[in-house]
Design a protein around this motif. Structure first.
Motif, short mmCIF file in Angstrom:
data_model
loop_
_atom_site.label_atom_id
_atom_site.label_comp_id
_atom_site.label_asym_id
_atom_site.label_seq_id
_atom_site.Cartn_x
_atom_site.Cartn_y
_atom_site.Cartn_z
N GLY A 229 0.77 -1.41 0.02
CA GLY A 229 -0.14 0.03 -0.02
C GLY A 229 0.85 1.22 0.03
O GLY A 229 0.30 2.33 -0.15
N PHE A 230 2.39 1.18 0.18
CA PHE A 230 3.02 2.26 0.09
C PHE A 230 4.17 2.27 -1.00
O PHE A 230 4.99 2.70 -0.97
CB PHE A 230 3.75 2.44 1.50
CG PHE A 230 2.84 2.62 2.63
CD1 PHE A 230 2.10 3.71 2.82
CD2 PHE A 230 2.60 1.69 3.62
CE1 PHE A 230 1.24 3.77 3.85
CE2 PHE A 230 1.85 1.78 4.69
CZ PHE A 230 1.03 3.00 4.93
N SER A 231 3.82 1.20 -1.83
CA SER A 231 4.86 1.00 -2.96
C SER A 231 4.52 1.19 -4.31
O SER A 231 3.44 0.71 -4.99
CB SER A 231 4.91 -0.48 -2.72
OG SER A 231 5.54 -1.04 -4.06
N ARG A 232 5.21 2.17 -4.85
CA ARG A 232 5.07 2.66 -6.03
C ARG A 232 5.26 1.35 -7.26
O ARG A 232 4.63 1.28 -8.37
CB ARG A 232 6.03 3.89 -6.62
CG ARG A 232 5.43 5.01 -5.95
CD ARG A 232 6.27 6.24 -6.55
NE ARG A 232 6.27 6.64 -7.97
CZ ARG A 232 5.07 7.03 -8.49
NH1 ARG A 232 4.16 7.57 -7.63
NH2 ARG A 232 5.09 7.10 -9.80
N TYR A 233 5.94 0.37 -6.91
CA TYR A 233 6.25 -0.68 -7.53
C TYR A 233 4.84 -1.47 -7.97
O TYR A 233 4.43 -1.89 -8.83
CB TYR A 233 7.34 -1.66 -7.13
CG TYR A 233 7.35 -2.94 -7.94
CD1 TYR A 233 7.96 -3.04 -9.00
CD2 TYR A 233 6.57 -4.00 -7.20
CE1 TYR A 233 7.89 -4.29 -9.68
CE2 TYR A 233 6.66 -5.37 -7.72
CZ TYR A 233 7.13 -5.45 -9.15
OH TYR A 233 7.26 -6.51 -9.92
#
Length: 341
Positions: A229-233
């Motif tokens: 949820g905090f991952s741009r990937y």
């Protein structure tokens, strides 16, 4: 005040709005409310609460967790829904019956929620039933990919028939880690290829009927050091770009223990938005919600038209709904599927 919902979804204290909550709902960055069991007595009370909320903020999104089984907030006067794994068990005996009943259950769940004035339920769970995760457990449809994908697709088509947008959770899959992200930080050590070929496939193949997604507070360490949820990937490279998903991305609750890996509340808000979340959930901690709101007030955030897709479509009144043959027949079938409900 914009006609578009703000990006913060929060919770309420009880069965009625407090004066403080009325003021809070008027804040421009507040765009949603999620109801919990403490906010629910019966159908009439929920309808009254919803009306009061909408008087404060007509365009606000109103949500609930009405999955079935142990995750069902609306109970008194509502159909007791089976855990989704019951459909997977029926699938092993009669695939045609399992598909039909999953669709009818999706319709019934959504129709009852909509009849109260709520917009959507955060459903369904698309995690695999691996036997590893207790917090997922029987919330999952099946261990077999094909069964899960088929049953979840039918369930979501039923939701659409009732007029409700669907939310698949918890991307890219929470079923293969043992830790409960409400209380600890789960870390999935498998290869990215394994995750893509196994847990992620239900999200990929259910995408044609998936209007929104909720990422997991799980670190998939071979892909990224941040929770999904905090991952741009996961949210940009994979979900938006590779898979072409253009629906809504909801954060899971930013108060959950696993979310602390992203830092303090300011860090969590900024990282979730930077990763690509469209709406942030901050629940069961009013102080944390106020902190999140204070952070949002310092940011320049564009109104998000995607969120309008989550508003309820056509719906029946509750009295009209319970008079329909489909509602009556589905209730009987669900009671036979799981007598414990």
């Amino acid at each position: 005040m914009s006609d578009l919902p703000g990006v913060l979804m929060l919770d309420l204290q009880g069965l009625e709005l407090t004066d403080e909550e009325r003021q809070l709902l008027m804040q421009p960055h507040v765009g949603g409310v999620i109801l919990f069991a403490r906010n629910v007595r019966d159908v009439a009370q929920v309808q009254a609460l919803v009306s009061d909320i909408r008087r404060c903020r007509p365009q606000i999104l109103l949500a609930v967790d009405q999955e079935g089984g142990r995750v069902q907030r609306l109970r008194e006067g509502f159909t007791r829904l089976p855990a989704m794994l019951r459909f997977g068990e029926l699938w092993q005996q009669d695939q045609s019956a399992a598909r039909a009943l999953a669709r009818d259950c999706g319709w019934l769940m959504a129709a009852e929620v909509l009849a109260c004035g709520l917009d959507f339920s955060f459903a369904p769970v698309l995690d695999l039933h691996t036997g590893v995760s207790d917090v997922i457990g029987d919330r999952a449809f099946a261990a077999d990919q094909e069964a899960l994908i088929t049953l979840a697709t039918e369930f979501m088509q039923g939701m659409h028939e009732a007029g409700m947008a669907t939310t698949g959770k918890h991307f890219p899959g929470h079923g293969s880690v043992s830790a409960d992200s409400h209380h600890a930080l789960p870390v999935d050590t498998r290869t990215v290829q394994s995750i893509r070929e196994q847990d992620m496939q239900p999200f990929v193949r259910c995408m044609p009927v998936m209007d929104a997604v909720m990422p997991a507070h799980v670190i998939y360490e071979q892909a990224d050091a941040a929770c999904a949820g905090f991952s741009r990937y996961w949210l940009q490279t994979v979900l938006r770009q590779e898979l072409g998903f253009d629906g809504v991305i909801f954060s899971d609750d930013l108060v959950m223990a696993a979310a602390a890996a992203a830092g303090n509340m300011e860090d969590r808000v900024k990282k979730a938005l930077a990763a690509g979340c469209d709406m942030l959930l901050v629940c069961n901690d009013r102080s944390a919600a106020l902190q999140a709101l204070a952070v949002l007030e310092t940011m320049d955030i564009e109104p998000n038209a995607r969120l309008l897709r989550m508003q309820r479509k056509h719906h029946l009144t509750f009295d009209a709904l319970i008079a329909t043959p489909r509602w009556q027949q589905t209730r009987k079938q669900l009671a036979q599927l799981d007598p414990a409900t």
